[in-house]
Design a protein around this motif. Structure first.
Motif, mmCIF file in Angstrom:
data_model
loop_
_atom_site.group_PDB
_atom_site.id
_atom_site.type_symbol
_atom_site.label_atom_id
_atom_site.label_comp_id
_atom_site.label_asym_id
_atom_site.label_seq_id
_atom_site.Cartn_x
_atom_site.Cartn_y
_atom_site.Cartn_z
ATOM 1 N N UNK A 141 0.831 -1.194 0.000
ATOM 2 C CA UNK A 141 0.000 0.000 0.000
ATOM 3 C C UNK A 141 0.870 1.250 0.000
ATOM 4 N N UNK A 142 0.584 2.137 -0.957
ATOM 5 C CA UNK A 142 1.311 3.410 -1.032
ATOM 6 C C UNK A 142 0.843 4.333 0.085
ATOM 7 N N UNK A 143 1.623 5.389 0.320
ATOM 8 C CA UNK A 143 1.235 6.362 1.356
ATOM 9 C C UNK A 143 -0.039 7.093 0.965
ATOM 10 N N UNK A 144 -0.239 7.262 -0.347
ATOM 11 C CA UNK A 144 -1.464 7.892 -0.828
ATOM 12 C C UNK A 144 -2.594 6.864 -0.846
ATOM 13 N N UNK A 145 -3.777 7.326 -0.532
ATOM 14 C CA UNK A 145 -4.925 6.431 -0.479
ATOM 15 C C UNK A 145 -5.892 6.764 -1.607
ATOM 16 N N UNK A 146 -6.163 5.763 -2.444
ATOM 17 C CA UNK A 146 -7.111 5.940 -3.558
ATOM 18 C C UNK A 146 -8.223 4.893 -3.458
ATOM 19 N N UNK A 147 -8.794 4.767 -2.263
ATOM 20 C CA UNK A 147 -9.823 3.750 -2.046
ATOM 21 C C UNK A 147 -11.037 3.965 -2.941
ATOM 22 N N UNK A 197 -3.208 -6.597 0.443
ATOM 23 C CA UNK A 197 -4.297 -5.696 0.053
ATOM 24 C C UNK A 197 -3.760 -4.290 -0.151
ATOM 25 N N UNK A 198 -4.231 -3.634 -1.208
ATOM 26 C CA UNK A 198 -3.813 -2.254 -1.476
ATOM 27 C C UNK A 198 -4.785 -1.621 -2.463
#
Length: 242
Positions: A125-131, A150-151
């Motif tokens: 999972x990247x630091x940015x969240x694009x849920x 999961x990411x």
């Protein structure tokens, strides 16, 4: 004197008979001596059969607001498995068999190997969240170890490439399902579906276009679908076969 002469031929007969019996027995004795016990055959080396690879792979995508809001792909080491997908307006998932081509399987297994997935505990999972764009899950189970990652966005290029490969598999499988459904029940949907196929082909969004060749050959002569769709199928076929 007569008795002696009479006994003489009888004695001679006995001697000759005994010699004949001895001669008949000699070959048997010689044969017994000549027949040596056969050597026992060398034990054959047992060939250990290589056990088939029982590793299972899975991919999952979920975003409840998307038209296709849930996709699950499971397959074995040969690339054979199932795809399950759900539409937003429907409650029951659709399950179809899926088989990855040799080319797609080579790319996918190369990415799994590069990740060293079961030996790693890296958080993809990247630091940015694009849920809002959906969540991905990739998993592997070799019978002894199981891991799921999961990411929704990843800076790990290999993990992101693997998710994209599976997305191509799902897009192609769902497209094929929709085209088959259109041929049977909604032939007027065929032109838009061929447009979708052409668009995916142009942006490298299909897992393996070669797998579409048999279907396109059928579509270009299928009089149940509009002529515009048949002609489009023929054009796409020529692009793939270049």
């Amino acid at each position: 004197m007569r008795d002696k002469l009479f006994r003489l031929p009888f004695v001679l007969l006995l001697i000759v008979g005994a010699s004949l019996i001895g001669w008949a027995q000699d070959p048997a004795k010689r044969n017994d001596r000549e027949q040596q016990p056969s050597a026992s055959p060398a034990p054959q080396r047992r060939e250990e059969k290589k056990q088939p690879d029982a590793t299972k792979y899975s991919y999952e995508f979920a975003q409840k607001e998307f038209l296709i809001n849930h996709v699950v792909i499971t397959h074995d080491a040969l690339g054979r498995g199932n795809i399950s997908f759900e539409r937003k307006s429907e409650t029951a998932p659709i399950v179809e068999p899926v088989e990855l081509s040799a080319a797609a399987l080579g790319r996918i297994f190369g990415l799994w190997a590069e990740l060293r997935f079961l030996d790693s505990d890296e958080n993809y999972q990247a630091s940015k969240n694009f849920a809002h764009l959906g969540t991905y899950k990739i998993a592997m189970d070799d019978g002894k170890r199981h891991r799921t990652a999961e990411f929704n966005w990843s800076d790990n290029k290999t993990a992101w490439a693997l998710a994209n490969e599976y997305r191509r598999v799902s897009d192609q499988a769902i497209l094929i399902f929709n085209i088959k459904l259109a041929r049977e029940m909604q032939p007027l949907n065929a032109p838009s579906l061929l447009n979708e196929m052409d668009s995916l082909l142009k942006r490298d969004g299909l897992s393996d276009p070669q797998q579409l060749v048999p279907l396109l050959n059928e579509l270009k002569t299928d009089e149940h679908i509009p002529l515009i769709a048949r002609n489009h199928a023929d054009r796409i076929l020529k692009k793939i076969e270049k």
